[in-house]
Design a protein around this motif. Structure first.
Motif, PDB file in Angstrom:
ATOM      1  N   VAL A  80       0.925  -1.278  -0.021  1.00  0.00           N
ATOM      2  CA  VAL A  80       0.067  -0.015   0.092  1.00  0.00           C
ATOM      3  C   VAL A  80       0.748   1.266   0.076  1.00  0.00           C
ATOM      4  CG1 VAL A  80      -1.462   1.260   1.534  1.00  0.00           C
ATOM      5  CG2 VAL A  80      -2.081  -0.756   0.863  1.00  0.00           C
ATOM      6  N   ARG A  81       1.944   1.296   0.734  1.00  0.00           N
ATOM      7  CA  ARG A  81       2.856   2.451   1.013  1.00  0.00           C
ATOM      8  C   ARG A  81       3.113   2.995  -0.581  1.00  0.00           C
ATOM      9  NH1 ARG A  81       6.602  -1.451   3.206  1.00  0.00           N
ATOM     10  NH2 ARG A  81       5.896  -0.711   5.370  1.00  0.00           N
ATOM     11  N   ARG A  82       3.568   2.040  -1.567  1.00  0.00           N
ATOM     12  CA  ARG A  82       4.106   2.578  -2.840  1.00  0.00           C
ATOM     13  C   ARG A  82       2.837   3.141  -3.703  1.00  0.00           C
ATOM     14  NH1 ARG A  82       8.560   0.174  -4.694  1.00  0.00           N
ATOM     15  NH2 ARG A  82       9.514  -1.151  -3.288  1.00  0.00           N
ATOM     16  N   TYR A  83       1.688   3.231  -3.320  1.00  0.00           N
ATOM     17  CA  TYR A  83       0.655   3.709  -4.298  1.00  0.00           C
ATOM     18  C   TYR A  83      -0.296   4.812  -3.272  1.00  0.00           C
ATOM     19  CZ  TYR A  83       1.910   0.043  -6.810  1.00  0.00           C
ATOM     20  OH  TYR A  83       2.591  -1.197  -7.478  1.00  0.00           O
ATOM     21  N   ALA A  84       0.249   4.959  -2.084  1.00  0.00           N
ATOM     22  CA  ALA A  84      -0.815   5.924  -1.237  1.00  0.00           C
ATOM     23  C   ALA A  84      -0.180   7.226  -1.456  1.00  0.00           C
ATOM     24  CB  ALA A  84      -0.729   5.577   0.333  1.00  0.00           C
ATOM     25  N   SER A  85      -1.053   8.290  -1.466  1.00  0.00           N
ATOM     26  CA  SER A  85      -0.765   9.636  -1.295  1.00  0.00           C
ATOM     27  C   SER A  85      -0.019   9.963  -0.031  1.00  0.00           C
ATOM     28  CB  SER A  85      -2.062  10.668  -1.703  1.00  0.00           C
ATOM     29  OG  SER A  85      -1.685  11.925  -1.579  1.00  0.00           O
ATOM     30  N   LYS A  86       0.867  10.768  -0.209  1.00  0.00           N
ATOM     31  CA  LYS A  86       1.597  11.249   1.174  1.00  0.00           C
ATOM     32  C   LYS A  86       0.686  12.621   1.584  1.00  0.00           C
ATOM     33  CE  LYS A  86       4.791   8.060   0.922  1.00  0.00           C
ATOM     34  NZ  LYS A  86       4.315   7.319  -0.138  1.00  0.00           N
ATOM     35  N   GLY A 169     -14.389   4.450   0.315  1.00  0.00           N
ATOM     36  CA  GLY A 169     -13.184   5.003  -0.771  1.00  0.00           C
ATOM     37  C   GLY A 169     -12.035   5.127  -0.511  1.00  0.00           C
ATOM     38  N   HIS A 170     -11.750   5.318   0.750  1.00  0.00           N
ATOM     39  CA  HIS A 170     -10.352   5.741   1.306  1.00  0.00           C
ATOM     40  C   HIS A 170      -9.945   5.194   2.588  1.00  0.00           C
ATOM     41  CE1 HIS A 170     -11.910   9.223  -1.386  1.00  0.00           C
ATOM     42  NE2 HIS A 170     -10.626   9.485  -1.499  1.00  0.00           N
ATOM     43  N   LEU A 171      -8.604   4.945   2.710  1.00  0.00           N
ATOM     44  CA  LEU A 171      -8.247   4.305   3.781  1.00  0.00           C
ATOM     45  C   LEU A 171      -6.897   5.062   4.366  1.00  0.00           C
ATOM     46  CD1 LEU A 171      -8.208   0.269   3.239  1.00  0.00           C
ATOM     47  CD2 LEU A 171      -9.458   1.819   4.980  1.00  0.00           C
ATOM     48  N   PRO A 172      -7.111   5.591   5.355  1.00  0.00           N
ATOM     49  CA  PRO A 172      -5.814   6.370   6.175  1.00  0.00           C
ATOM     50  C   PRO A 172      -4.744   5.268   6.457  1.00  0.00           C
ATOM     51  CG  PRO A 172      -7.484   7.046   7.391  1.00  0.00           C
ATOM     52  CD  PRO A 172      -8.061   5.886   6.367  1.00  0.00           C
ATOM     53  N   VAL A 173      -3.418   5.507   5.767  1.00  0.00           N
ATOM     54  CA  VAL A 173      -2.243   4.605   6.213  1.00  0.00           C
ATOM     55  C   VAL A 173      -1.401   4.939   7.161  1.00  0.00           C
ATOM     56  CG1 VAL A 173      -0.284   3.724   4.844  1.00  0.00           C
ATOM     57  CG2 VAL A 173      -2.402   4.219   3.402  1.00  0.00           C
ATOM     58  N   LEU A 174      -1.039   3.831   7.832  1.00  0.00           N
ATOM     59  CA  LEU A 174      -0.058   4.164   9.032  1.00  0.00           C
ATOM     60  C   LEU A 174       1.154   3.527   8.686  1.00  0.00           C
ATOM     61  CD1 LEU A 174      -2.447   3.088  11.840  1.00  0.00           C
ATOM     62  CD2 LEU A 174      -1.997   5.367  10.935  1.00  0.00           C
ATOM     63  N   GLU A 175       2.444   4.158   9.410  1.00  0.00           N
ATOM     64  CA  GLU A 175       3.756   3.788   9.479  1.00  0.00           C
ATOM     65  C   GLU A 175       4.135   3.516  10.781  1.00  0.00           C
ATOM     66  OE1 GLU A 175       5.232   1.920   7.261  1.00  0.00           O
ATOM     67  OE2 GLU A 175       4.485   2.741   4.954  1.00  0.00           O
ATOM     68  N   LYS A 176       4.467   2.613  11.289  1.00  0.00           N
ATOM     69  CA  LYS A 176       4.834   2.579  12.728  1.00  0.00           C
ATOM     70  C   LYS A 176       4.023   3.627  13.742  1.00  0.00           C
ATOM     71  CE  LYS A 176       9.968   2.335  11.501  1.00  0.00           C
ATOM     72  NZ  LYS A 176      10.981   2.847  11.399  1.00  0.00           N
ATOM     73  N   LEU A 185      -9.622   4.189  -3.797  1.00  0.00           N
ATOM     74  CA  LEU A 185      -9.830   3.245  -4.969  1.00  0.00           C
ATOM     75  C   LEU A 185      -9.217   3.476  -6.181  1.00  0.00           C
ATOM     76  CD1 LEU A 185     -13.833   2.771  -4.418  1.00  0.00           C
ATOM     77  CD2 LEU A 185     -11.787   0.682  -4.266  1.00  0.00           C
ATOM     78  N   ARG A 186      -9.020   4.925  -6.467  1.00  0.00           N
ATOM     79  CA  ARG A 186      -8.273   5.072  -7.675  1.00  0.00           C
ATOM     80  C   ARG A 186      -6.722   4.592  -7.638  1.00  0.00           C
ATOM     81  NH1 ARG A 186     -10.491  11.027  -9.291  1.00  0.00           N
ATOM     82  NH2 ARG A 186     -10.118  11.140  -7.331  1.00  0.00           N
ATOM     83  N   ASP A 187      -6.279   4.745  -6.465  1.00  0.00           N
ATOM     84  CA  ASP A 187      -5.095   4.447  -6.361  1.00  0.00           C
ATOM     85  C   ASP A 187      -4.848   2.898  -6.387  1.00  0.00           C
ATOM     86  OD1 ASP A 187      -4.345   6.957  -5.530  1.00  0.00           O
ATOM     87  OD2 ASP A 187      -4.519   6.727  -3.535  1.00  0.00           O
ATOM     88  N   ILE A 188      -5.700   2.353  -5.952  1.00  0.00           N
ATOM     89  CA  ILE A 188      -5.579   0.682  -6.074  1.00  0.00           C
ATOM     90  C   ILE A 188      -5.793   0.371  -7.599  1.00  0.00           C
ATOM     91  CG2 ILE A 188      -6.911  -1.335  -5.514  1.00  0.00           C
ATOM     92  CD1 ILE A 188      -7.250  -0.273  -2.487  1.00  0.00           C
ATOM     93  N   LEU A 189      -6.725   0.800  -8.250  1.00  0.00           N
ATOM     94  CA  LEU A 189      -7.002   0.730  -9.640  1.00  0.00           C
ATOM     95  C   LEU A 189      -5.528   0.907 -10.322  1.00  0.00           C
ATOM     96  CD1 LEU A 189     -10.423   2.016 -10.804  1.00  0.00           C
ATOM     97  CD2 LEU A 189      -9.754  -0.341 -10.190  1.00  0.00           C
TER      98      LEU A 189
END
Length: 330
Positions: A80-86, A169-176, A185-189
């Motif tokens: 996920v970290r490769r496609y998520a918006s920072k 349609g969106h998931l916040p991404v956590l690192e540590k 969803l658009r990022d996943i497509l």
């Protein structure tokens, strides 16, 4: 076997050669304080031995099954970290609903994060529900809920499963444990067109030459209606958007458009201001629709199918992704 990276710190001089060699996985870095090489994301190590070969001081040894490198590379590329918006758009708990709508419109996002202890989230749907109940001047915290989050190391197929299961349609991404980005969803497509994620099952990328008609759905066609009228139709049908037709012009009205109406100070009794866009044909290839949606930041498009008008959405495209069960290699 899982790759094992052994680093002899007595020989390491922090020359960065191993970090540069690990261009795909980016799992080995030079610690900015100790100046020694260290494996920061062991789950992404493919066991390719590039770091071992690049080290001029022979201080790295990689133990791995080289036959598994291609499969591990697929897993690494599906994180996920490769496609998520920072880019994270946040709000304070005391911000009003209307002010929150203004931020959403200005930043072009469909949700706001409230990083107050446990991360909370408020979406366009939440904002509109507050508006129709006359509570747009109340704090957004009252209409937020605890955010469903995902770790950056999770694969995009798992993120897609969660989104479809939870209807989000969106998931916040956590690192540590800290907020680090947002995946949609658009990022996943986008990810599904460049990778083959594996997580107990594999996402088979969409055939770009499939026809738009395979993804189009029937939706109500609205004319000149009020903001309240449009919201009522969308809520009743469980839609995020629908088609509008005025004369020869075809367009869309979505929850994003209604959020903009709130942000601009319009009333629920005002007439909608749809976005008129050129429809795609049901006989067009799906890649054309996806390209238009990406270029114009659209989540929906009207579709001309014989004598009717249908609609295509990012969510419907995501639902058509094909799954095949395969043996998972961790």
């Amino acid at each position: 076997m899982e790759p094992i990276v052994l680093i002899d710190l007595d020989r390491c001089v922090g020359c960065y050669m191993c970090q540069r060699a690990c261009a795909l996985a980016q799992c080995i870095e030079i610690n900015e304080f100790t100046r020694f090489a260290e494996v920061v994301r062991p789950e992404d190590c493919t066991g390719c031995m590039a770091c071992e070969r690049a080290c001029p001081y022979n201080c790295i040894i990689v133990l791995s099954d080289e036959s598994q490198v291609p499969i591990r590379a697929k897993i690494t590329l599906s994180r996920v970290r490769r496609y998520a918006s920072k880019r994270l758009v946040t709000a304070t708990p005391k911000l009003t609903v209307k002010a929150g709508a203004e931020i959403m419109v200005k930043e072009g996002v469909g949700s706001l994060l409230i990083p107050d202890g446990v991360p909370k989230i408020i979406t366009e749907t939440d904002v509109l529900e507050a508006w129709v109940n006359g509570k747009e001047s109340e704090p957004i915290l009252n209409f937020s809920r605890e955010a469903i989050t995902i770790e950056g190391k999770t694969t995009v197929d798992e993120a897609l499963r969660i989104m479809l299961e939870k209807g989000i349609g969106h998931l916040p991404v956590l690192e540590k444990g800290k907020l680090a980005g947002m995946i949609s969803l658009r990022d996943i497509l986008r990810a599904s067109t460049v990778s083959s994620p594996i997580n107990g099952g594999e996402i088979i990328p969409i055939n770009p030459r499939e026809l738009v008609g395979s993804y189009a759905i029937d939706v109500p066609i609205l004319g000149k209606v009020t903001n309240m009228g449009a919201y009522s139709v969308l809520k009743q049908r469980g839609l995020k958007a629908t088609v509008v037709k005025e004369g020869d012009r075809v367009g869309l009205i979505s929850i994003r458009d209604l959020t903009k109406a709130l942000a601009l100070g319009r009333s629920l009794g005002d007439f909608i201001e749809p976005r008129f866009v050129t429809p795609v044909s049901s006989k067009d290839p799906i890649f054309k629709a996806i390209a238009i949606m990406s270029e114009h930041n659209l989540r929906h498009l009207p579709v001309l199918q014989e004598d009717t008008i249908k609609m295509i959405s990012v969510k419907e495209i995501a639902k058509h992704v094909t799954w095949i069960q395969v043996k998972s290699i961790r």
